[in-house]
Write a protein that holds these residues in place. Structure first.
Motif, PDB file in Angstrom:
ATOM      1  N   VAL A 302       0.172 -12.132   1.774  1.00 41.77           N
ATOM      2  CA  VAL A 302      -0.726 -12.037   0.628  1.00 41.77           C
ATOM      3  C   VAL A 302      -0.732 -10.611   0.086  1.00 41.77           C
ATOM      4  N   ARG A 303      -0.766  -9.631   0.982  1.00 46.02           N
ATOM      5  CA  ARG A 303      -0.748  -8.237   0.525  1.00 46.02           C
ATOM      6  C   ARG A 303       0.507  -7.943  -0.296  1.00 46.02           C
ATOM      7  N   THR A 304       1.645  -8.370   0.197  1.00 47.82           N
ATOM      8  CA  THR A 304       2.904  -8.137  -0.514  1.00 47.82           C
ATOM      9  C   THR A 304       2.867  -8.775  -1.898  1.00 47.82           C
ATOM     10  N   TYR A 321      -0.756   3.757   5.983  1.00 47.55           N
ATOM     11  CA  TYR A 321       0.068   4.155   7.116  1.00 47.55           C
ATOM     12  C   TYR A 321       0.711   2.988   7.851  1.00 47.55           C
ATOM     13  N   VAL A 322       1.948   3.196   8.255  1.00 49.15           N
ATOM     14  CA  VAL A 322       2.566   2.358   9.275  1.00 49.15           C
ATOM     15  C   VAL A 322       2.149   2.969  10.610  1.00 49.15           C
ATOM     16  N   PRO A 323       1.534   2.229  11.522  1.00 49.96           N
ATOM     17  CA  PRO A 323       1.030   2.808  12.770  1.00 49.96           C
ATOM     18  C   PRO A 323       2.073   3.669  13.470  1.00 49.96           C
ATOM     19  N   VAL A 341      -5.076  -4.491  19.321  1.00 45.49           N
ATOM     20  CA  VAL A 341      -5.749  -5.676  18.786  1.00 45.49           C
ATOM     21  C   VAL A 341      -5.938  -5.559  17.275  1.00 45.49           C
ATOM     22  N   ILE A 342      -6.304  -4.373  16.809  1.00 43.27           N
ATOM     23  CA  ILE A 342      -6.691  -4.181  15.411  1.00 43.27           C
ATOM     24  C   ILE A 342      -5.640  -3.415  14.611  1.00 43.27           C
ATOM     25  N   SER A 347      -3.687  -3.011   9.574  1.00 36.60           N
ATOM     26  CA  SER A 347      -2.935  -2.123   8.695  1.00 36.60           C
ATOM     27  C   SER A 347      -1.992  -2.913   7.786  1.00 36.60           C
ATOM     28  N   GLU A 348      -1.501  -4.038   8.279  1.00 39.22           N
ATOM     29  CA  GLU A 348      -0.592  -4.869   7.487  1.00 39.22           C
ATOM     30  C   GLU A 348      -1.307  -5.625   6.363  1.00 39.22           C
TER      31      GLU A 348
END
Length: 384
Positions: A302-304, A321-323, A341-342, A347-348
């Motif tokens: 959905v984000r994309t 950020y990419v972790p 977990v989060i 982030s995605e």
């Protein structure tokens, strides 16, 4: 195209830059640097503020000041900019990444607690989006285990935790004046806030390439020499002059950004009520400096699709950020402690909408209508 960011310009910068040029004294630690430092000290109440070329440089200074050694461990969130980790990895520390709180994307104190061991030297909380971490819990852990706390307040100038300015609660705080931040010193810049007066003398030495030059110019020593490790952590007077103009207008800038933030929040709230998006959360102990407005979609897909939809409408929205723990250097210089977990899952889902000083009501309306238009599409259910 509505840009994601426009570097703030308040209109007085050229006057101060011209004044600096006319002085013919453009190297660091000049009159405008000192004026900026005084303003920052008045704003925050810190023991001392020192301008730096970047927040990265300020973090590097903090890493030197706490005497990090090879094998020491430093705990921080994985969801942060690379500079947060780089500054400490450069000193040989092992970076221990831990999970964040889903509501704020700030470091989770319970995850910090679990990760502390005999090698731990420091905790680096990152005040994501300019919203405070749970600093009472973090400082209690630091006191219990005799650890340093370096606040990465890159996004958090003029933001507070229970009435205390961010950057002044730990042993050190760092600000960024990059062009993407609320105020800038001409594109790059930063500051180190020192909250322990015992650290001030050495901080000046480290900042002056390891010399006692500042003491010499104050007349404290009769000559200056190389006395410690250090580097060139001084911004030019032109940068400081630009920043001075912006610091004088900080309240105006932040009020403008908060107003835009509030428009987003109010006009998108019904989508959150329907469970289509998640809006930012401001904890009861925190304030909002209007640095960033983000929303979380239901999934990466959905984000994309939402970002593509916005760009098709002439709007530049971005993910963040990419972790770091999943990056090649993160795997080499650190490790993730506990369960992720989060951090990765949330982030995605996160999308940052355009927010900058001077964004117009028409631009805000276009962005909001585009987001709302996306969620009215019949095919949206196919992405869930």
């Amino acid at each position: 195209m509505i840009p994601f960011n426009n570097s703030p310009v308040v209109g007085n910068e050229l006057d101060y830059i011209s004044e600096a040029i006319a002085s013919r004294a453009l190297s660091g630690d000049g009159p405008f640097s000192k004026k900026c430092e005084v303003l920052l000290e008045q704003l925050t109440g810190c023991k001392k503020a020192l301008l730096t070329p970047s927040c990265t440089a300020a973090l590097e200074m903090a890493a030197i000041l706490i005497d990090l050694k090879v094998g020491d461990e430093v705990i921080m969130p994985s969801y942060t900019f690379v500079s947060t980790a780089n500054a400490f990895a450069l000193r040989g520390a092992k970076i221990i990444f831990v999970d964040v709180d889903a509501a704020t994307m700030n470091i989770d104190p319970e995850c910090i607690k679990a990760a502390i061991n005999s090698k731990t030297k420091a905790i680096v909380p990152v005040h994501y989006a300019g919203v405070a971490c749970d600093m009472d819990s973090i400082m209690a852990l630091a006191e219990e285990h005799n650890l340093y706390v370096v606040e990465d307040a890159a996004q958090a100038i003029d933001s507070f935790y229970n009435g205390k300015p961010l950057g002044t609660i730990g042993h050190f705080g760092t600000f960024s004046f990059h062009e993407t931040k609320n105020i800038t010193s001409g594109g790059e810049g930063g500051a180190l806030l020192i909250n322990d007066s015992k650290m001030l003398s050495r901080a000046e030495i480290i900042r002056e390439k390891g010399t006692n030059r500042s003491q010499f110019f104050r007349g404290s020593v009769d000559k200056y020499s190389w006395v410690d490790i250090g580097s060139s952590y001084l911004p030019s007077e032109i940068q400081a002059a630009y920043l001075y103009g912006q610091l004088l207008k900080l309240s105006e800038i932040n009020n403008d950004r908060r107003n835009s933030w509030n428009v987003y929040a109010s006009k998108l709230d019904d989508l959150a009520v329907k469970g289509l998006i998640t809006l930012p959360n401001i904890s009861d102990f925190a304030t909002n400096n209007g640095h960033m407005f983000y929303l979380k979609c239901e999934s990466l897909a959905v984000r994309t699709a939402l970002i593509s939809h916005l760009r098709a409408d002439g709007i530049m929205a971005v993910f963040h950020y990419v972790p770091l723990h999943s990056a090649p250097a993160g795997l080499e210089f650190g490790e993730f402690y506990g369960a992720d977990v989060i951090t990765t899952a949330h982030s995605e889902r996160l999308v940052r909408l355009p927010l900058f000083y001077g964004i117009t009501p028409d631009q805000l309306s276009k962005i909001i209508n585009s987001v709302r238009g996306y969620y009215k599409q019949e095919h949206i259910s196919e992405l869930y």
